[in-house]
Design a protein around this motif. Sequence first.
Motif, short mmCIF file in Angstrom:
data_model
loop_
_atom_site.label_atom_id
_atom_site.label_comp_id
_atom_site.label_asym_id
_atom_site.label_seq_id
_atom_site.Cartn_x
_atom_site.Cartn_y
_atom_site.Cartn_z
N PHE A 51 41.13 -16.09 -49.46
CA PHE A 51 39.80 -15.95 -50.03
C PHE A 51 38.95 -17.20 -49.75
CE2 PHE A 51 36.64 -16.42 -53.41
CZ PHE A 51 35.83 -15.37 -53.01
N ILE A 54 37.67 -16.94 -46.38
CA ILE A 54 36.54 -16.00 -46.34
C ILE A 54 35.25 -16.72 -46.71
CG2 ILE A 54 35.49 -14.05 -47.61
CD1 ILE A 54 38.25 -12.73 -47.69
N LEU A 62 27.72 -15.22 -49.09
CA LEU A 62 27.63 -15.31 -50.56
C LEU A 62 27.90 -16.72 -51.11
CD1 LEU A 62 28.73 -12.24 -49.85
CD2 LEU A 62 28.88 -12.08 -52.33
N GLY A 164 29.84 -16.26 -58.24
CA GLY A 164 30.55 -15.65 -57.12
C GLY A 164 30.38 -14.16 -56.95
N SER A 166 31.55 -12.05 -58.86
CA SER A 166 32.79 -11.39 -59.29
C SER A 166 32.48 -10.19 -60.17
CB SER A 166 33.67 -12.37 -60.05
OG SER A 166 34.07 -13.42 -59.20
N ASN A 169 32.89 -6.65 -58.81
CA ASN A 169 34.17 -5.93 -58.75
C ASN A 169 34.27 -4.82 -59.80
OD1 ASN A 169 36.62 -8.48 -57.77
ND2 ASN A 169 35.36 -7.11 -56.56
N THR A 216 39.04 -11.16 -43.51
CA THR A 216 38.93 -10.20 -44.61
C THR A 216 40.00 -9.11 -44.48
OG1 THR A 216 36.56 -10.66 -44.64
CG2 THR A 216 37.30 -8.77 -45.90
N PHE A 219 43.13 -10.62 -45.72
CA PHE A 219 43.03 -10.73 -47.18
C PHE A 219 43.35 -9.38 -47.83
CE2 PHE A 219 40.02 -10.38 -50.89
CZ PHE A 219 40.59 -11.35 -51.72
N GLU A 283 38.97 -2.37 -53.37
CA GLU A 283 37.92 -3.19 -53.99
C GLU A 283 36.56 -2.53 -53.92
OE1 GLU A 283 37.03 -7.18 -52.25
OE2 GLU A 283 37.09 -7.89 -54.33
N SER A 285 32.54 -3.94 -54.39
CA SER A 285 31.67 -5.10 -54.59
C SER A 285 30.25 -4.59 -54.77
CB SER A 285 31.71 -6.03 -53.38
OG SER A 285 32.91 -6.74 -53.34
C1 AVJ Z 1 35.32 -12.57 -55.18
C2 AVJ Z 1 34.90 -10.31 -55.72
C3 AVJ Z 1 33.08 -11.75 -55.22
O1 AVJ Z 1 33.50 -9.00 -53.54
O2 AVJ Z 1 32.60 -10.44 -52.22
C4 AVJ Z 1 35.38 -11.09 -50.38
C5 AVJ Z 1 35.87 -10.73 -52.89
N1 AVJ Z 1 36.45 -9.31 -50.91
N2 AVJ Z 1 35.63 -10.40 -49.26
C6 AVJ Z 1 33.48 -10.10 -53.02
C7 AVJ Z 1 35.89 -10.40 -51.43
C8 AVJ Z 1 36.29 -9.33 -49.59
C9 AVJ Z 1 34.53 -11.13 -53.41
N3 AVJ Z 1 34.49 -11.42 -54.86
#
Ligand code: AVJ
Length: 322
Positions: A51, A54, A62, A164, A166, A169, A216, A219, A283, A285
């Motif tokens: 992460f 990333i 971001l 972030g 978050s 999610n 990614t 990940f 996931e 986002s």
């Molecule tokens: C940590 C949930 C904000 O959703 O952008 C990054 C996780 N997943 N690349 C997002 C994530 C794939 C990230 N967060």
Amino acid sequence: MRTELLEPRLCFSDLKPPQADFRSEVIEGLRRPRKTLSPKFFYDPEGCRLFEAICDLPEYYLTRTEIAILTEHADSIAQTLGRGGTLIELGSGNSRKVRLLLEALKPDVYMPVDIAGQHLLAASRELAVDHPWLNIHAACLDYSRHFELPFLPEGQRKTVFFPGSSIGNFEPAEAEILLRGIARCVQPDGGLLIGFDLKKDAAVLQAAYNDSAGVTAQFNLNLLRCINAGAAANFDLGRFRHHAFFNEPKGRIEMHLRSESHQRVVVAGETFEFLDGESIHTENSYKYGIEEFRTLARHAGFEPGRCWRDRNGLFCVHYFGV
Ligand code: AVJ
């Protein structure tokens, strides 16, 4: 619960749910007609490392954008939040972002909360060394399940820092429940400083979750390694593929792991069948418009305050009072 005093000003509480809960949550997700696994399971030590990689990718705007916003506006953010009090950070990770605010905010207590215990402990130790004046109380827990924090001092103003994106999610209905829990926690005079990713051109969003270096994808696939290790599973990482796209009507990026063949996988003694091309949804986002997010926060009991954005309108850091 186990709480340890590690240094005079650093305390660590382990409230992580037991392994049995992890297994049953994994099984429950895989039994669904549309198989799903929670993104909170990404963060084993390797997942934390991936992460962070990333966050440095050119396509993943971001982190860089939010850091620029926090750096540029640290003083007006501090003015809005006020000095002192308790600063609680959800999903604190390496605590890199809070460092940009600490000198301006001078909280009495900083409480980083994260599901990744080792990572949380290492980050807290480093922070304690760099800020000897700061009381740190780290809590390893899953904030999506219950929102009860250990040893919150009564009569001290509390601010939750939730950077972030978050929050992205969570399904909007779940996000509202989480925000309501936060509002209850910071009452009567606290607030929430939250970072969320803004709706934008689909190509920009898509690229951020389909980087050319394939980090990614690694990940996403690492999640299967976490399940193998933590839930006695035998996923073959070579037979699943990363798939991410922007679901425009739902306003969210979706990440999936697609089965490359018809196969069977055993998880904690139970066999799961995957059709060729069938996917596990790993996931969401969610991306928000500013007004859209304010409406969500209002429904959770918050009053919108100031917000800070980058020049290109990619990302928003927003303050809400209760
Ligand atoms: C940590 C949930 C904000 O959703 O952008 C990054 C996780 N997943 N690349 C997002 C994530 C794939 C990230 N967060």
